[in-house]
Enzyme design. Structure first.
Site, PDB file in Angstrom:
ATOM      1  N   GLY A 433       0.625  -0.955   0.082  1.00  0.00           N
ATOM      2  CA  GLY A 433       0.002  -0.344  -0.083  1.00  0.00           C
ATOM      3  C   GLY A 433       0.825   1.533  -0.341  1.00  0.00           C
ATOM      4  CB  SER A 434       2.303   3.460   2.761  1.00  0.00           C
ATOM      5  OG  SER A 434       3.718   1.855   3.364  1.00  0.00           O
ATOM      6  CD  GLU A 485      -1.679   3.243   2.388  1.00  0.00           C
ATOM      7  OE1 GLU A 485      -1.082   3.241   3.293  1.00  0.00           O
ATOM      8  OE2 GLU A 485      -1.807   1.956   1.574  1.00  0.00           O
ATOM      9  NE  ARG A 516       5.709   4.003  15.494  1.00  0.00           N
ATOM     10  CZ  ARG A 516       5.116   4.386  14.623  1.00  0.00           C
ATOM     11  NH1 ARG A 516       5.594   5.612  13.641  1.00  0.00           N
ATOM     12  NH2 ARG A 516       3.337   4.469  14.154  1.00  0.00           N
ATOM     13  CB  CYS A 517       4.993   9.336  20.531  1.00  0.00           C
ATOM     14  SG  CYS A 517       6.309   9.590  21.467  1.00  0.00           S
ATOM     15  CD1 TRP A 562      -2.984  -0.204  16.912  1.00  0.00           C
ATOM     16  CD2 TRP A 562      -3.380   0.377  14.695  1.00  0.00           C
ATOM     17  NE1 TRP A 562      -3.000  -0.698  16.324  1.00  0.00           N
ATOM     18  CE2 TRP A 562      -2.657  -0.592  15.402  1.00  0.00           C
ATOM     19  CE3 TRP A 562      -3.182   0.903  13.718  1.00  0.00           C
ATOM     20  CZ2 TRP A 562      -1.421  -1.243  14.167  1.00  0.00           C
ATOM     21  CZ3 TRP A 562      -1.773   0.304  12.619  1.00  0.00           C
ATOM     22  CH2 TRP A 562      -1.810  -1.509  13.032  1.00  0.00           C
ATOM     23  CG  ASP A 600      -4.653  -1.944   5.061  1.00  0.00           C
ATOM     24  OD1 ASP A 600      -4.034  -3.257   4.367  1.00  0.00           O
ATOM     25  OD2 ASP A 600      -3.585  -1.520   4.720  1.00  0.00           O
ATOM     26  CB  CYS A 644       2.615  -6.963   8.897  1.00  0.00           C
ATOM     27  SG  CYS A 644       1.660  -5.665   9.479  1.00  0.00           S
ATOM     28  CG  HIS A 695      10.474  -3.519   9.971  1.00  0.00           C
ATOM     29  ND1 HIS A 695       9.001  -3.212   9.517  1.00  0.00           N
ATOM     30  CD2 HIS A 695       9.778  -2.656  11.733  1.00  0.00           C
ATOM     31  CE1 HIS A 695       7.913  -3.023  10.065  1.00  0.00           C
ATOM     32  NE2 HIS A 695       8.973  -2.478  10.813  1.00  0.00           N
TER      33      HIS A 695
END
Ligand code: GLN
Ligand code: ZN
Length: 754
Positions: A433-434, A485, A516-517, A562, A600, A644, A695
């Site tokens: 997607g992205s 995206e 990471r926030c 989320w 997703d 994922c 990753h």
């Protein structure tokens, strides 16, 4: 007076100061001394905030440079041997090496902290693991706190939780066997804290909320017998679920107090009050540490007042768990609609709720009448608000439910319709997607947000990105394209911004891991869609190519998972509302000529309740929500889903039940664990096991991808296999992505030939 305390305060800073400092330090722009200064200032500020809120005891040791479990690893001198550090007292650089990896060693594994969106670094154990006092940060922070004139309550992860949440490689070795080696270090820590004049230590044992094996449960009594001498008083903290089934054991434990979560499990309070030992204190977590709603103080008092009558000064009041999981200060939100803002409480506001409750207990309701009245009004407003009671929507949902499942015909029928429509080659290639979020995209978004460019200019920039992405995919030779995206800052926020029933905060950041926030949208009312959200972009992208262009949506469970979710109706109901909104979008995409639509659901697995007994119910409504979202289309419209970064094998039956025509799923990163599961529980529809670990900056070569595809073909027939990366490519750069995807297309060709 009633004793109040907090189990932990968010460490990141209201303006994400820690994030900025950490990233500056990692990039070499900030010295270690400057980083230390930021940490010190944040700790001081947070202590002061808690002190001003009137808390009796204030947590210390809840601060961590990266993660509180990693801090325990550093305190216990338990860095994995593979890093080869020779002193247990790590330097800051070594600490970060554990979290982020080095050239020679991969980082420690990150995994979710219970059912939250926080991730901790998993301790690594083996038969020869050793423990010894490591870094002295905790003791120094205690001194810092004392000199700020407060009563520090140091927080430790308990030894059983520390071991249980770790992992071992050797299947014949049981990490519980390390307990005798571990306990002496805990004793040393506790006696040092005592020597520092500490009265109470909070020892967290949240694993008690899980389905804990008997041998682990049996270890509690001997463990705490050993820890309770020559130590400050121990407050054993549990949270996230009921521990009522362990009440007899916990009441007998040689600790001075227990903390229980009365938000997730209010019914357990009664169980603990029944013949609660006279010498123990009981801390009742009455304010929700996991969500952002103002408390229903009357409801909290209905729990606390009877407890206070029985326990008097042996009752403590606090949040249900650490406030790590909520944003810091609602006062920084200047753009929220006043009605919904008035329903919210972030960490700072929750502290005052704790104080109010304590005051009310000690001095009677009349002492806080005004606050109680205001809280009551808030609850009333929420109940009466048109936002939470959209009758038309509720009727629609009630009517829909009776129709049952998705209503799509059997997969084989859909598959033949789709095969003749799309005429794809064997091993069709696609992406998730992205595409890379380039500097140009980020700049356009920021400029638009700050009013520097017009809406048209912004749209023009996005269109340019989409054109570029389509051209690149055509040149690479992919079979099924995506628009990339570019217009989405985040896969949940993008939909939250457009759906009714959501608000988006400006500063509602919560730590996910390290620096990471995330900024979860808030679902404050009934969710519904008033206009298409993605159709224009998808149509535009499809107009640029003769190849199929996948529509790209986020699924109902992931949007729910989320976000901060309403606490005034079951999650399943909110999920159903979102599902209907997504269903409408799916149908609009289909009507606009989009033949493949991906929904997703990467968060399906993480929504699983902590205890197995509750899994079935969750999976039933979660699967239903997906089916509702996906079920409104014709046979020849192909529904994709994507998942994922979690261990899927436990929920394969539910994944199959989603009945998506195609699933693309992470496999490369988790080293093909998926195939072990598929061996036993074959996926009946089409599937694209990821063959490119996105990753890692490492680019896999053609041979490597072919080898993975060969493995896939051994468990899945070739006419059901797709070829794709593990996940979206937004965190990567175009240069590497183009090489990797070119290799991927080449690998598919080799598979077709062979
Ligand atoms: N479509 C999303 C992307 O490619 C999926 C992201 C995810 O799975 N977390 O970015
Ligand atoms: Zn993904």
């Amino acid at each position: 007076m009633v004793t109040t305390h907090n189990l932990g305060f968010p460490r990141i800073g209201a303006r994400r100061e820690l994030k900025r400092a950490l990233e500056g330090y990692w990039q070499g722009k900030l010295s270690e001394a400057e980083l230390s200064e930021t940490g010190k200032a944040l700790r001081e500020r947070h202590w002061k905030t808690q002190q001003e809120a009137g808390l009796t005891y204030i947590p210390v040791g809840d601060f961590a440079w990266y993660d509180h479990m990693l801090n325990m690893t550093a305190l216990l001198g338990a860095a994995p041997a593979r890093f080869g550090f020779n002193s247990p007292a790590l330097t800051l650089e070594q600490y970060f090496a554990l979290a982020r990896g080095t050239k020679a060693q991969g980082a420690m594994e990150l995994t979710k902290w219970f059912d939250s969106n926080y991730h901790y670094l998993v301790p690594e154990f083996s038969a020869d693991s050793e423990f010894q006092l490591g870094v002295d940060w905790l003791f120094r922070e205690v001194e810092e706190a004392k000199s700020s004139g407060l009563k520090p309550n140091p927080v430790l992860i308990g030894p059983l939780t520390y071991l249980y949440l770790g992992k071992e490689k050797d299947p014949d070795f049981n990490r519980l066997d390390l307990l005798p080696k571990l306990l002496p270090v805990y004793r040393e820590i506790l006696s040092r804290l005592k020597a520092q004049g500490i009265e109470w230590v909070q020892v967290d044992e949240p694993v008690l909320a899980l389905d804990l094996p008997a041998e682990w449960l049996a270890a509690f009594l001997p463990t705490y017998l050993e820890l309770s001498t020559n130590a400050p008083s121990i407050l054993l903290a549990t949270y996230f679920a009921s521990v009522a089934r362990h009440a007899p054991m916990l009441k007998n434990l040689p600790v001075a107090g227990l903390h229980i979560d009365a938000v997730r499990a209010p019914e357990q309070v009664r169980v603990f009050l029944d013949s609660y030992p006279l010498e123990k204190i009981l801390s009742i977590g009455a304010i929700d540490g996991r969500n952002i709603w103002k408390s229903d103080l009357d409801r909290a008092l209905r729990i606390l007042e009877p407890a206070y009558r029985e326990l008097r000064e042996r009752l403590w009041v606090g949040p249900s768990c650490s406030l790590l999981h909520v944003p810091i200060d609602l006062n920084l939100e200047t753009a929220l609609p006043p009605e919904s803002k008035n329903w919210l409480a972030f960490a700072v506001q929750k502290l005052s709720e704790i104080s109010v409750l304590a005051k009310c207990l000690a001095e009677g309701r009349s002492a806080v009448e005004e606050v109680l009245h205001a809280a009551r009004q808030t609850q009333q407003q929420r109940r009466d608000s048109p936002f939470t009671h959209n009758q038309a929507l509720r009727q629609k949902i009630a009517a829909f439910k009776t129709k049952g499942e998705s209503g799509r015909p059997a997969f084989s029928k859909r598959q033949s319709a789709q095969k003749s429509r799309f005429k794809l080659p064997l091993f069709p290639t696609t992406t998730i997607g992205s595409f890379p979020q380039t500097a140009a995209i980020r700049k356009a978004r920021a400029d638009y947000k700050h009013g520097k460019i017009s809406a048209e200019a912004y749209q023009g920039e996005m269109a340019r990105e989409i054109r570029a992405a389509v051209a690149k995919q055509e040149a690479i030779g992919l079979d099924v394209l995506v628009h990339g995206e570019a217009e989405r800052n985040d896969m949940v926020e993008y939909f939250g911004e457009q759906l009714q029933g959501f608000v988006i905060t400006q500063n509602g950041w919560v730590q996910s891991y390290g620096s990471r926030c995330v900024k979860p949208p808030i679902i404050f009312g009934d969710v519904y869609r008033t206009k298409p959200m993605t159709v224009e972009w998808s149509k535009y992208a499809q107009s640029l190519t003769a190849k199929p262009m996948k529509g790209m949506l986020t699924g109902p469970v992931t949007i729910l998972q989320w976000s901060f979710v309403r606490d005034d109706q079951p999650r399943s109901e909110t999920a159903m509302q979102i599902a209907l909104a997504i269903r409408e979008e799916v149908c609009d995409l289909e009507a606009a000529g989009i033949g493949m639509i991906q929904i997703d659901e990467p968060a399906l697995r993480e929504g699983l309740p902590l205890r197995r007994a509750e899994w079935e119910d969750y999976l039933r409504w979660a699967v239903h929500a997906f089916q509702v979202a996906a079920g409104g289309v014709k046979d020849e419209t192909q529904i994709h889903t994507h998942m994922c970064y979690s261990e899927f094998n436990a929920i394969l039956p539910a994944i199959v039940a989603l009945d998506a025509d195609v699933i693309t799923i992470e496999t490369a990163r988790s080293k093909l664990k998926l195939f072990e599961g598929l061996d036993k529980f074959p996926y009946p529809n089409e599937i694209g096991p990821g063959i490119y670990d996105i990753h890692s900056p490492r680019i896999p070569d053609v041979q490597e991808m072919v080898a993975l595809l060969e493995k896939a073909r051994a468990v899945i027939p070739a006419d059901r296999l797709w070829v794709n990366p593990d996940c979206g490519l937004k965190t990567r750069g175009w240069e590497e992505v183009e090489i990797a995807l070119t290799n991927m297309v080449e690998a598919a060709k080799i598979m077709r030939a062979g």
